[in-house]
Design a protein around this motif. Structure first.
Motif, PDB file in Angstrom:
ATOM      1  N   GLU A 138     -49.346 -25.517 -10.206  1.00 59.69           N
ATOM      2  CA  GLU A 138     -49.442 -26.571 -11.227  1.00 59.69           C
ATOM      3  C   GLU A 138     -50.816 -26.567 -11.896  1.00 59.69           C
ATOM      4  O   GLU A 138     -50.936 -26.618 -13.122  1.00 59.69           O
ATOM      5  CB  GLU A 138     -49.172 -27.927 -10.568  1.00 59.69           C
ATOM      6  CG  GLU A 138     -49.079 -29.072 -11.558  1.00 59.69           C
ATOM      7  CD  GLU A 138     -48.863 -30.420 -10.869  1.00 59.69           C
ATOM      8  OE1 GLU A 138     -48.312 -31.316 -11.508  1.00 59.69           O
ATOM      9  OE2 GLU A 138     -49.270 -30.571  -9.688  1.00 59.69           O
ATOM     10  N   ARG A 139     -51.864 -26.484 -11.081  1.00 53.99           N
ATOM     11  CA  ARG A 139     -53.224 -26.473 -11.644  1.00 53.99           C
ATOM     12  C   ARG A 139     -53.454 -25.203 -12.465  1.00 53.99           C
ATOM     13  O   ARG A 139     -54.025 -25.258 -13.551  1.00 53.99           O
ATOM     14  CB  ARG A 139     -54.249 -26.572 -10.498  1.00 53.99           C
ATOM     15  CG  ARG A 139     -55.708 -26.420 -10.910  1.00 53.99           C
ATOM     16  CD  ARG A 139     -56.214 -27.584 -11.737  1.00 53.99           C
ATOM     17  NE  ARG A 139     -57.583 -27.347 -12.179  1.00 53.99           N
ATOM     18  CZ  ARG A 139     -58.201 -28.070 -13.116  1.00 53.99           C
ATOM     19  NH1 ARG A 139     -57.588 -29.088 -13.698  1.00 53.99           N
ATOM     20  NH2 ARG A 139     -59.438 -27.796 -13.472  1.00 53.99           N
ATOM     21  N   PHE A 187     -51.775 -25.491 -15.748  1.00 55.01           N
ATOM     22  CA  PHE A 187     -52.484 -26.440 -16.610  1.00 55.01           C
ATOM     23  C   PHE A 187     -53.731 -25.782 -17.209  1.00 55.01           C
ATOM     24  O   PHE A 187     -53.959 -25.837 -18.420  1.00 55.01           O
ATOM     25  CB  PHE A 187     -52.866 -27.659 -15.756  1.00 55.01           C
ATOM     26  CG  PHE A 187     -53.638 -28.719 -16.479  1.00 55.01           C
ATOM     27  CD1 PHE A 187     -53.056 -29.439 -17.508  1.00 55.01           C
ATOM     28  CD2 PHE A 187     -54.950 -29.025 -16.095  1.00 55.01           C
ATOM     29  CE1 PHE A 187     -53.772 -30.441 -18.162  1.00 55.01           C
ATOM     30  CE2 PHE A 187     -55.660 -30.020 -16.744  1.00 55.01           C
ATOM     31  CZ  PHE A 187     -55.071 -30.732 -17.779  1.00 55.01           C
ATOM     32  N   PRO A 192     -53.319 -32.162 -13.892  1.00 52.56           N
ATOM     33  CA  PRO A 192     -52.598 -32.070 -15.150  1.00 52.56           C
ATOM     34  C   PRO A 192     -51.863 -33.370 -15.433  1.00 52.56           C
ATOM     35  O   PRO A 192     -51.423 -34.061 -14.514  1.00 52.56           O
ATOM     36  CB  PRO A 192     -51.611 -30.929 -14.904  1.00 52.56           C
ATOM     37  CG  PRO A 192     -51.500 -30.808 -13.434  1.00 52.56           C
ATOM     38  CD  PRO A 192     -52.805 -31.279 -12.855  1.00 52.56           C
ATOM     39  N   VAL A 232     -59.802 -29.580 -19.129  1.00 50.47           N
ATOM     40  CA  VAL A 232     -59.202 -29.319 -17.808  1.00 50.47           C
ATOM     41  C   VAL A 232     -60.139 -29.755 -16.689  1.00 50.47           C
ATOM     42  O   VAL A 232     -59.801 -29.640 -15.516  1.00 50.47           O
ATOM     43  CB  VAL A 232     -58.808 -27.831 -17.633  1.00 50.47           C
ATOM     44  CG1 VAL A 232     -57.870 -27.388 -18.751  1.00 50.47           C
ATOM     45  CG2 VAL A 232     -60.023 -26.919 -17.533  1.00 50.47           C
TER      46      VAL A 232
END
Lengths: 303, 303
Positions: A26-27, A30, A300, B46
């Protein structure tokens, strides 16, 4: 220019991002989606030419080609663009409840050594000949919230010599661990030792970073500085740099590491035949768990 | 996230950009200012961590460290992120007065050779053993506006062999200039020669591009393709690739080079004992000076 305000294929960037597969974290998804979006927006915004892109890929390759165990040009390029300093700011956005802040952090740089020896308070870190000004450096490490002194804090110090070089850049003139050392604070939170007033120096300009600085008509100078990393049990460690206030490069540090509260005074010292100058530097550490900025901002968006 | 919508030092990026000196060229200042702004916006958006930044600088160095005269990993990384394809789109945004467009361009890739020999129409570019399907490739090169055939146009062709490798990647199996050649169109604008139906292949995955693709959970496959560079006096040259319409990777080309009008058919050929397939490919070139997009969009804004 916003992502949609251009005359190119409006679906291209979305398509590239959508090829990221389901097993991507997921990171990672993102971060990389944002990177792709910004790279594309940059190229469209400036209408990057084929020649410029070709030059860019050659430049990219040249960064690694000059790098080795003792030279990290990727780190340096990132510094010259201000990225390490910005990442440092992002990492250390500490604010405590009273609105006070601990000692500002600054960038680590490529010259920290994990092998610096512990020395005793009152020792000197000067092991090799130099043409600098010997300075008595001392101060107190204390708790940001209670103001109480912190004993047994580790004060890790490193600096370039008066020729602008660190020990491992300069093996002909400097012994290992010259101008490096770790000190422990006493029961009153105090440390003291002898070092040099630091000297401004140029980044190495024989590689890609030098080419970039020349292209930008920027000087390659770092203001004179001392590197510090201060840590103690139950406190957040801080990595920082301090700068003499009479340095001419404070405003235009080529790696953008100077912050106002890191500018310090070196004053004449009387009555100590080991040093001609004195630098008093006190450090304030934040207790662990005192960060009131929620970490969620780094995740995210679920939207 | 717009540049100002963040909780970090609002002046930092401006300060970094303002260190660019007066001797920096106008275009260089414009491009590098935008690059710095996008890099910073990316990092803030981010909230890039120190660990991620460290990984990034190592990755940056690794790109050049695996590159040499025969391997351009910087080019490949840029392709995997879609940048070469985007730069190609920016460079070739031709629109003529009638709204028609010339043959679409596509990326050059790292395998073009300046040394490919001229061959005669009717020759074969197949010089070494293979397990592919021999194809008669032919067509007409014509003027985008008048539709008239263009004689003496140069049709420069290169492709990987049936094992997915180009000649200089595969010296044990392929002679120099295998599957490469330049042809001149005749008085009717026609060319014809024998080649292979192209084969899909993987990018080399033993370096940074492979790491990046793995991180993104993306496959490393390029759809089967033929590279072409077509030029003629008084016409704008076009560099392109064509893709068989039955290829499974058209939608997810790892370098994003596929465009609809570059997808072509390979059909069974009867009555030619030299080939089992046929590919008809006609090319339309734009006369020089027919570009109606003002170049001014590529200059920095004076505002």
């Amino acid at each position: 220019m916003a992502a949609q305000e251009h005359r190119f294929d409006p679906n291209f960037t979305k398509h590239v991002i959508e090829t990221i597969g389901p097993a991507c974290g997921e990171r990672e998804r993102f971060v990389m989606s944002a990177l792709i979006r910004h790279v594309h927006d940059f190229a469209r915004e400036v209408e990057l030419t084929v020649d410029e892109w070709t030059l860019g890929t050659k430049f990219l390759n040249s960064i690694g080609q000059i790098s080795d165990a003792k030279r990290n040009e990727g780190h340096r390029i990132s510094d010259v663009l201000g990225l390490e300093s910005l990442v440092d700011e992002i990492a250390h956005k500490h604010v405590n409840e009273s609105g006070e802040s601990p000692t500002s952090s600054s960038i680590l740089g490529p010259f920290w050594s994990p092998n610096a020896p512990f020395r005793e308070n009152g020792d000197s870190v000067i092991m090799s000949p130099h043409s600098g000004h010997v300075t008595l450096m001392h101060g107190v490490v204390s708790d940001m919230e209670t103001k109480a002194p912190i004993k047994n804090a580790v004060f890790d110090f490193w600096q370039a010599s008066s020729n602008g070089k660190y020990d491992f850049q300069d093996p002909d003139n400097q012994v290992d661990n010259n101008l490096r050392g770790k000190f422990r604070t006493n029961d009153k939170g105090e440390y003291h030792f002898y070092c040099l007033k630091p000297t401004a120096y140029s980044l190495p300009t024989d590689g890609p970073a030098g080419m970039l600085l020349k292209l930008l008509d920027r000087h390659p100078m770092r203001p004179a500085h001392i590197h510090l990393m201060i840590s103690a049990d139950d406190y957040k460690p801080v990595t920082t740099q301090i700068f003499p206030k009479d340095d001419p490069y404070l405003e235009t540090d080529t790696v953008f590491a100077v912050k106002d509260d890191l500018v310090v005074d070196f004053t004449p010292l009387k009555g100590d035949d080991k040093a001609e100058l004195e630098c008093v530097y006190n450090v304030s550490l934040a207790p662990k768990g005192s960060d009131k900025i929620p970490d969620a901002t780094r995740l995210p968006s679920k939207a």
